[in-house]
Write an enzyme that holds these catalytic residues in place. Sequence first.
Site, PDB file in Angstrom:
ATOM      1  N   SER A 562       0.856  -1.183   0.000  1.00  0.00           N
ATOM      2  CA  SER A 562       0.000   0.000   0.000  1.00  0.00           C
ATOM      3  C   SER A 562       0.891   1.230   0.000  1.00  0.00           C
ATOM      4  O   SER A 562       2.025   1.192   0.488  1.00  0.00           O
ATOM      5  CB  SER A 562      -0.867  -0.002   1.260  1.00  0.00           C
ATOM      6  OG  SER A 562      -1.431   1.281   1.450  1.00  0.00           O
ATOM      7  N   TYR A 575      -2.977   0.079  10.394  1.00  0.00           N
ATOM      8  CA  TYR A 575      -2.892  -0.395   9.009  1.00  0.00           C
ATOM      9  C   TYR A 575      -1.557   0.022   8.399  1.00  0.00           C
ATOM     10  O   TYR A 575      -0.837  -0.793   7.803  1.00  0.00           O
ATOM     11  CB  TYR A 575      -4.067   0.187   8.212  1.00  0.00           C
ATOM     12  CG  TYR A 575      -4.032  -0.124   6.735  1.00  0.00           C
ATOM     13  CD1 TYR A 575      -4.395  -1.380   6.265  1.00  0.00           C
ATOM     14  CD2 TYR A 575      -3.655   0.850   5.809  1.00  0.00           C
ATOM     15  CE1 TYR A 575      -4.365  -1.662   4.906  1.00  0.00           C
ATOM     16  CE2 TYR A 575      -3.622   0.579   4.457  1.00  0.00           C
ATOM     17  CZ  TYR A 575      -3.977  -0.679   4.007  1.00  0.00           C
ATOM     18  OH  TYR A 575      -3.942  -0.959   2.657  1.00  0.00           O
TER      19      TYR A 575
END
Length: 714
Positions: A562, A575
């Site tokens: 990501s 996250y």
Amino acid sequence: MTAPAARYESRWDAPHADGLSALDRLVYRSNLLGADRSLANWGGGNTSTKTLVTDHTGREGRALFVKASGTDLATIDRAGFAALRLDDLDLLFEREAMADAEMIDYLLRSALDPGQPRPSIETLLHAFIPAPEVDHTHPDAVIALTSAPCGSELAAEAFGADAIWIDYVRPGFRLARVVAQAVRSQPEARFVLLEKHGLVTWGGTSEESYRATLDAVQRALDALAAVAPIEPLGALAVPPFPPEAREPALMELLPRLRGRISRERHHVLEVDTSQAALDFVGRERTRELSQVGAACPDHLVNTKAKPLFLTDAALEEQLDAFESWYRNYYEANLDDESRPFPIDPTGPRVVLAPGLGLITSGTNAARARISNDLYQRAMAVIQLAGGAGGFTSLSEPEAFAIEYWPLERYKLTLAPPPRELEGRIALVTGAASGIGRAIAERLAAEGAHVAIADIDAAGAGDLAAVLCERYGVRRAQAVDMDVTDEKSVAQAFRSTVLAWGGVDIVVSNAGVAVSAPVEETTREVWDRNFDVLVRGYFLVAAQSIEIMRRQGIGGSIVFVGSKNALAAGRNAAAYSAAKAAELHLARCLAEEAGPAGIRINSVNPDAVLRGSAIWNSEWRAERAKAYGISEEKLEDYYRDRTTLRVAVYPEDVAEAGTRPTTWRCCAAGAMRLSRSARTSTARRRRSSSGRARSRASQRRSRSVRPCAAPVVAA
Ligand code: ZN
């Protein structure tokens, strides 16, 4: 193990067949014959009808409809037959000899339709036999009878004047002429038995020819049964391993075997653990009889002249010995006709593993299945012939003359050209939806066999079914996988290895995302992110590396990371921290696995909303809140913060995931674009914003430089 008993009953449906045209009746008869593999092996045998047709000039003439090269009787339709001018073919009967290339050229020039497929190499056999309907098949019982040392005596007893025996001759002009001369000189005969090859029958009607095949095969089977001992292959020497012992043994064997076979070209395996296969491989005399040679000339290209029979010796040594036999066989028999054809990959196509089963290989799952289908026939023939006093096969020069015969090689050229990932095995986690699904679809489109790993079993099953429908048998398989559970991960890899023999490409994509300010990030939220994104990626990578090392042919592991792995994400500490750990894990593992040729790369996409399970959850609302915008504005927001001003779609990430060394995404979402991606991006812009903007975008895309610090670990 006794020879299988069978009764060949007619399945002819006269009311149905009577209503068909001559060609449709031929299709019907061919499908009936092909439906029973003990009569007609995969791709083998050929059928014909002689009939009147009106050609393009409006004139009526005699035509031969004959099966085209490379088609299969079980599934053939009208388009699978070639039509030739029979008057042209009749002229050839007066010739003494004809070279293969000249014969093929002549057949092509006798075609009624210039666009039709190339007719069978046994076309003249059909043309020369003076009967309207002709069938040539490779039935197990007839091959067994004609391969037994006392086959001609048994045949004489069983058939008398009804059958003509023809000693082995390679198919082509000479065989066609020898058969036709014999049939014409013995008009009372009903069948021709071709030594170590098969059967020819004919009739005044389609049904007559079909019934003649059944009659001949039944008589051959009865003749064999009359002399068969109880156990032609001897006693069971190695009983089947119980399933709990078989799986670990196969997990140890298959990747090593596949890796070795794939050194020259990637292959996939198929393991047959049916009762019949386990029984066959475990018998006392199986080793001896399996090494005699191929059961039918038609098998050679897909099975080689003999299988590898595994013993307790070291696997590497056994494969060395097999490969050296195959190289010697090639070099010793090479002649002017076969010289243009390079040696096939030297590994075995069929492996008999006592206790474990029958293992076949091919450059894709369909070809591994064909080898299995054909070896099923060989197993039947060996048992039947073994019962009749022994099994003999073509000599090595005879086998080679078929295996590297230009006309047999031609059949191989009919397959579609191999795609980039042909013969590769891929596993994608979180593949039932979003980016994972796009990656799985892309890998399958490039020729890979794909394990669709997901906790969403129904979604994974649906996608696997779609990919098999689109790309063929066994091209995809759903595997249950919870990436946080070590046992579940191991089981998913076990299913993949048992299905295809190993794994080459693993895309770790399963994800989870929770957005919350730090005060609201509970211990559970923190742990959940690290369970899936760190422990999960570690477990999947560890399994992959272990199997890839055992294969010894390298591999590629891709982490779908990501942008948050590199750039701070507001209200996403758990996250983002987990994604950063995941990225560094990729770098560390790449250092470790690199010397084994295993590449580990990370792709770090930003805000891929479409089709994503994560973006359909609370994450969407939470991210909108974090940026102080409405949910509807999120896509625009993410698009506008990229350098290129393009939304990133799952297909873009799939492109990066399947070509991780040529694509790099950076934290800002700017991408170094390959030509195909530039084209698709430009196309997307044209459709949404018009040409002027597209040209501007293209100028911008050309000015985009590769990321200063590419997020690539190896
Ligand atoms: Zn044949």
